[in-house]
Write a protein that holds these residues in place. Structure first.
Motif, PDB file in Angstrom:
ATOM      1  N   ILE A  84       0.849  -1.192   0.000  1.00 33.36           N
ATOM      2  CA  ILE A  84       0.000   0.000   0.000  1.00 33.36           C
ATOM      3  C   ILE A  84       0.883   1.239   0.000  1.00 33.36           C
ATOM      4  N   ASN A  85       0.714   2.076  -1.014  1.00 34.08           N
ATOM      5  CA  ASN A  85       1.392   3.369  -1.117  1.00 34.08           C
ATOM      6  C   ASN A  85       0.322   4.371  -1.501  1.00 34.08           C
ATOM      7  N   SER A  86      -0.056   5.229  -0.566  1.00 41.52           N
ATOM      8  CA  SER A  86      -1.213   6.082  -0.808  1.00 41.52           C
ATOM      9  C   SER A  86      -0.873   7.567  -0.752  1.00 41.52           C
ATOM     10  N   SER A  87      -1.828   8.356  -1.219  1.00 39.88           N
ATOM     11  CA  SER A  87      -1.748   9.808  -1.134  1.00 39.88           C
ATOM     12  C   SER A  87      -3.133  10.324  -0.797  1.00 39.88           C
ATOM     13  N   LYS A  88      -3.184  11.409  -0.043  1.00 36.10           N
ATOM     14  CA  LYS A  88      -4.481  11.997   0.311  1.00 36.10           C
ATOM     15  C   LYS A  88      -5.162  12.654  -0.888  1.00 36.10           C
ATOM     16  N   GLY A  89      -4.451  12.818  -1.977  1.00 27.21           N
ATOM     17  CA  GLY A  89      -5.059  13.412  -3.151  1.00 27.21           C
ATOM     18  C   GLY A  89      -4.112  14.314  -3.916  1.00 27.21           C
ATOM     19  N   ASP A  90      -2.940  14.527  -3.377  1.00 26.51           N
ATOM     20  CA  ASP A  90      -1.963  15.387  -4.039  1.00 26.51           C
ATOM     21  C   ASP A  90      -0.800  14.559  -4.584  1.00 26.51           C
ATOM     22  N   ALA A  91      -1.135  13.456  -5.240  1.00 22.58           N
ATOM     23  CA  ALA A  91      -0.137  12.477  -5.685  1.00 22.58           C
ATOM     24  C   ALA A  91       0.918  13.089  -6.608  1.00 22.58           C
ATOM     25  N   LEU A  92       0.567  14.111  -7.356  1.00 23.68           N
ATOM     26  CA  LEU A  92       1.526  14.708  -8.289  1.00 23.68           C
ATOM     27  C   LEU A  92       2.663  15.427  -7.571  1.00 23.68           C
ATOM     28  N   VAL A  93       2.423  15.895  -6.360  1.00 20.50           N
ATOM     29  CA  VAL A  93       3.454  16.625  -5.615  1.00 20.50           C
ATOM     30  C   VAL A  93       3.809  15.958  -4.291  1.00 20.50           C
ATOM     31  N   ASP A  94       3.229  14.805  -4.021  1.00 20.32           N
ATOM     32  CA  ASP A  94       3.457  14.088  -2.768  1.00 20.32           C
ATOM     33  C   ASP A  94       4.712  13.227  -2.908  1.00 20.32           C
ATOM     34  N   ASN A  95       5.808  13.609  -2.220  1.00 17.67           N
ATOM     35  CA  ASN A  95       7.058  12.864  -2.373  1.00 17.67           C
ATOM     36  C   ASN A  95       7.021  11.503  -1.693  1.00 17.67           C
ATOM     37  N   ARG A  96       5.947  11.210  -0.963  1.00 19.88           N
ATOM     38  CA  ARG A  96       5.793   9.887  -0.343  1.00 19.88           C
ATOM     39  C   ARG A  96       4.958   8.951  -1.233  1.00 19.88           C
ATOM     40  N   TYR A  97       4.504   9.456  -2.361  1.00 18.64           N
ATOM     41  CA  TYR A  97       3.742   8.664  -3.325  1.00 18.64           C
ATOM     42  C   TYR A  97       4.705   8.195  -4.403  1.00 18.64           C
ATOM     43  N   ALA A  98       4.855   6.886  -4.539  1.00 13.63           N
ATOM     44  CA  ALA A  98       5.821   6.324  -5.486  1.00 13.63           C
ATOM     45  C   ALA A  98       5.428   6.648  -6.927  1.00 13.63           C
ATOM     46  N   GLN A  99       6.411   7.025  -7.704  1.00 15.64           N
ATOM     47  CA  GLN A  99       6.195   7.306  -9.123  1.00 15.64           C
ATOM     48  C   GLN A  99       6.181   5.991  -9.902  1.00 15.64           C
ATOM     49  N   GLN A 100       5.746   6.044 -11.134  1.00 15.59           N
ATOM     50  CA  GLN A 100       5.538   4.845 -11.936  1.00 15.59           C
ATOM     51  C   GLN A 100       6.800   3.984 -12.044  1.00 15.59           C
ATOM     52  N   ASP A 101       7.969   4.614 -12.241  1.00 16.61           N
ATOM     53  CA  ASP A 101       9.200   3.827 -12.361  1.00 16.61           C
ATOM     54  C   ASP A 101       9.536   3.116 -11.042  1.00 16.61           C
ATOM     55  N   GLU A 102       9.233   3.748  -9.906  1.00 14.82           N
ATOM     56  CA  GLU A 102       9.445   3.111  -8.607  1.00 14.82           C
ATOM     57  C   GLU A 102       8.500   1.925  -8.418  1.00 14.82           C
ATOM     58  N   VAL A 103       7.258   2.080  -8.849  1.00 16.97           N
ATOM     59  CA  VAL A 103       6.280   1.003  -8.741  1.00 16.97           C
ATOM     60  C   VAL A 103       6.700  -0.179  -9.614  1.00 16.97           C
ATOM     61  N   SER A 120       9.726  -0.944 -10.458  1.00 17.42           N
ATOM     62  CA  SER A 120      10.890  -1.546  -9.816  1.00 17.42           C
ATOM     63  C   SER A 120      10.467  -2.472  -8.672  1.00 17.42           C
ATOM     64  N   ILE A 121       9.494  -2.043  -7.874  1.00 19.31           N
ATOM     65  CA  ILE A 121       8.977  -2.873  -6.779  1.00 19.31           C
ATOM     66  C   ILE A 121       8.331  -4.132  -7.348  1.00 19.31           C
ATOM     67  N   ASP A 122       7.537  -3.963  -8.394  1.00 17.47           N
ATOM     68  CA  ASP A 122       6.866  -5.096  -9.028  1.00 17.47           C
ATOM     69  C   ASP A 122       7.892  -6.117  -9.520  1.00 17.47           C
ATOM     70  N   GLN A 123       8.938  -5.649 -10.174  1.00 18.80           N
ATOM     71  CA  GLN A 123       9.986  -6.547 -10.673  1.00 18.80           C
ATOM     72  C   GLN A 123      10.726  -7.222  -9.522  1.00 18.80           C
ATOM     73  N   ARG A 124      10.997  -6.467  -8.476  1.00 22.41           N
ATOM     74  CA  ARG A 124      11.693  -7.024  -7.304  1.00 22.41           C
ATOM     75  C   ARG A 124      10.871  -8.151  -6.674  1.00 22.41           C
TER      76      ARG A 124
END
Length: 132
Positions: free
Chosen positions: A34-53, A55-59
């Motif tokens: 679970i990696n969530s955002s309250k709604g500001d996902a574009l500027v939320d540095n705790r929300y994983a970006q697509q390349d990070e997701v 990478s996690i999926d591949q791992r």
């Protein structure tokens, strides 16, 4: 059974994910990230970006872990998202990362980890990132 891990792209989030992978491998459980955002996902540095997701999926796939990665953006805080996911999937375990905070920081800001620890209906494993 399912293990839920609260993930953020920080050393603490990485420590939680690493431990969750180990727990899932030992028990043969499905891992729900679970990696969530309250709604500001574009500027939320705790929300994983697509390349990070990706990478996690591949791992997770490389470890042979049955898994799902969810990134809800519903206006709920991270604790609520983790707790809701654990309840919905009848989790056997929640894994979270802890960060060091000053006493004043704890008083002023509250604690996502504390809320999960106190409100979860299943065991919670809290891990720290290595100091270095």
């Amino acid at each position: 059974m399912t293990i839920v891990v609260g993930y953020v792209p920080t050393p603490e989030g990485e420590a939680a994910l690493t431990q969750a992978i180990e727990e899932a491998r030992k028990s043969g459980s499905k891992l729900l990230v679970i990696n969530s955002s309250k709604g500001d996902a574009l500027v939320d540095n705790r929300y994983a970006q697509q390349d990070e997701v990706q990478s996690i999926d591949q791992r997770l796939a490389s470890h042979g872990i049955d898994h799902v990665i969810k990134q809800p953006v519903r206006g709920h805080d991270a604790a609520a998202e983790v707790l809701d996911a654990a309840e919905e999937h009848n989790a056997e375990l929640i894994v979270i990362g802890l960060r060091r905070r000053t006493p004043v920081g704890k008083l002023i800001m509250g604690s996502t980890s504390q809320r999960i620890l106190l409100e979860a209906d299943c065991p919670v494993l809290a891990v720290k990132a290595s100091a270095g």
